[in-house]
Design an enzyme around this catalytic site. Structure first.
Site, PDB file in Angstrom:
ATOM      1  CB  ILE A  48      -3.987  -1.072  -6.483  1.00 31.81           C
ATOM      2  CG1 ILE A  48      -5.118  -2.107  -6.490  1.00 31.81           C
ATOM      3  CG2 ILE A  48      -2.877  -1.491  -5.535  1.00 31.81           C
ATOM      4  CD1 ILE A  48      -4.728  -3.448  -7.083  1.00 31.81           C
ATOM      5  CG  LEU A  49      -3.408   4.430  -2.943  1.00 33.71           C
ATOM      6  CD1 LEU A  49      -3.492   4.787  -1.475  1.00 33.71           C
ATOM      7  CD2 LEU A  49      -3.131   5.661  -3.774  1.00 33.71           C
ATOM      8  CG  HIS A  55     -13.163  -3.857   0.825  1.00 37.93           C
ATOM      9  ND1 HIS A  55     -12.821  -3.668  -0.503  1.00 37.93           N
ATOM     10  CD2 HIS A  55     -13.558  -5.153   0.938  1.00 37.93           C
ATOM     11  CE1 HIS A  55     -13.006  -4.809  -1.155  1.00 37.93           C
ATOM     12  NE2 HIS A  55     -13.449  -5.719  -0.310  1.00 37.93           N
ATOM     13  CG  ASP A 115       3.107  -3.326   1.724  1.00 36.41           C
ATOM     14  OD1 ASP A 115       2.397  -4.081   2.424  1.00 36.41           O
ATOM     15  OD2 ASP A 115       4.349  -3.280   1.798  1.00 36.41           O
TER      16      ASP A 115
END
Ligand code: GRF
Length: 201
Positions: free
Chosen positions: A93-94, A110, A143
């Site tokens: 996860i960034l 994805h 996000d």
């Protein structure tokens, strides 16, 4: 002007290969400036090397904290000066800093029809839920977890006899079509983000 794309991948890199093939065929008019990987064992590295694409290793295991790793990843991305960042099987996860820096300029593939089955083991989740149709999604990264504006989706049938591997394989064929297609549209300046909606011209 020709766009510069940078691919971030953690493993096998078959999606990366699909991008390379589309670049070589001229379907996508862009250059691949670098492959960035968090995993020194990623087979994607071999694929980059055999095409003369620079490899930047930001080895997650060598950092003492997640923050330091994210900082190095952001520095590597900035150095490679991408117009578009493509997450092609990046298995982490960034952090918010990277996401913010590349808002509207970073896409992810994805292996599920989002918003169903986010996160890891999407194909397993689809089988456990016993859906009849599965697929893949290319979306802009924001996000949220796999929740950014959707660019393209492609679907496959789920067969009674499917296991995780056979379903993943069928979805992967569609990933290899969807991801280069989304990159092509971006590189031709044909995508506009309008709230949740991605308009394709
Ligand atoms: C793909 O199924 C991708 O959607 C998922 O991880 C897998 C990576 O495969 N995020 P590869 O490394 O591109 O072969």
């Amino acid at each position: 002007m020709e766009k510069r794309i940078v691919v971030v991948a953690s493993g096998r890199g078959s999606n990366f290969q699909a991008i390379i093939n589309a670049l070589k065929r001229g379907t996508i008019k862009a250059v691949c400036g670098a492959l960035i990987t968090d995993n020194p064992k990623a087979y994607a590295i071999e694929r980059a090397k055999s095409e003369g694409i620079p490899v930047v290793l930001v080895d997650y295991a060598t950092f003492s904290s997640r923050e330091l790793y994210e900082h190095a990843l952001l520095a590597a991305l900035k150095k490679s000066q991408p117009d578009l960042v493509v997450l092609a099987g990046y298995m982490r996860i960034l952090g918010p800093e990277v996401v913010r820096e590349y808002a509207g300029r970073m896409i992810n593939i994805h292996p599920a029809l989002l918003p169903s089955f986010t996160g890891l083991h999407a194909q397993r989740q689809a089988l456990q839920h016993a859906v009849k149709v599965a697929g893949c999604t290319v979306h802009f990264v924001d996000d949220s977890l796999d929740g950014g504006p959707i660019i393209l989706q492609r679907c496959v049938r789920v067969m009674d006899e499917d296991d995780e591997d056979t379903l993943a394989e069928r979805i992967l064929i569609q990933e290899h079509i969807a991801l280069p297609e989304a990159i092509r549209l971006f590189c031709e300046d044909r995508l506009t983000i309008d709230g949740r909606k991605v308009r394709i011209q």
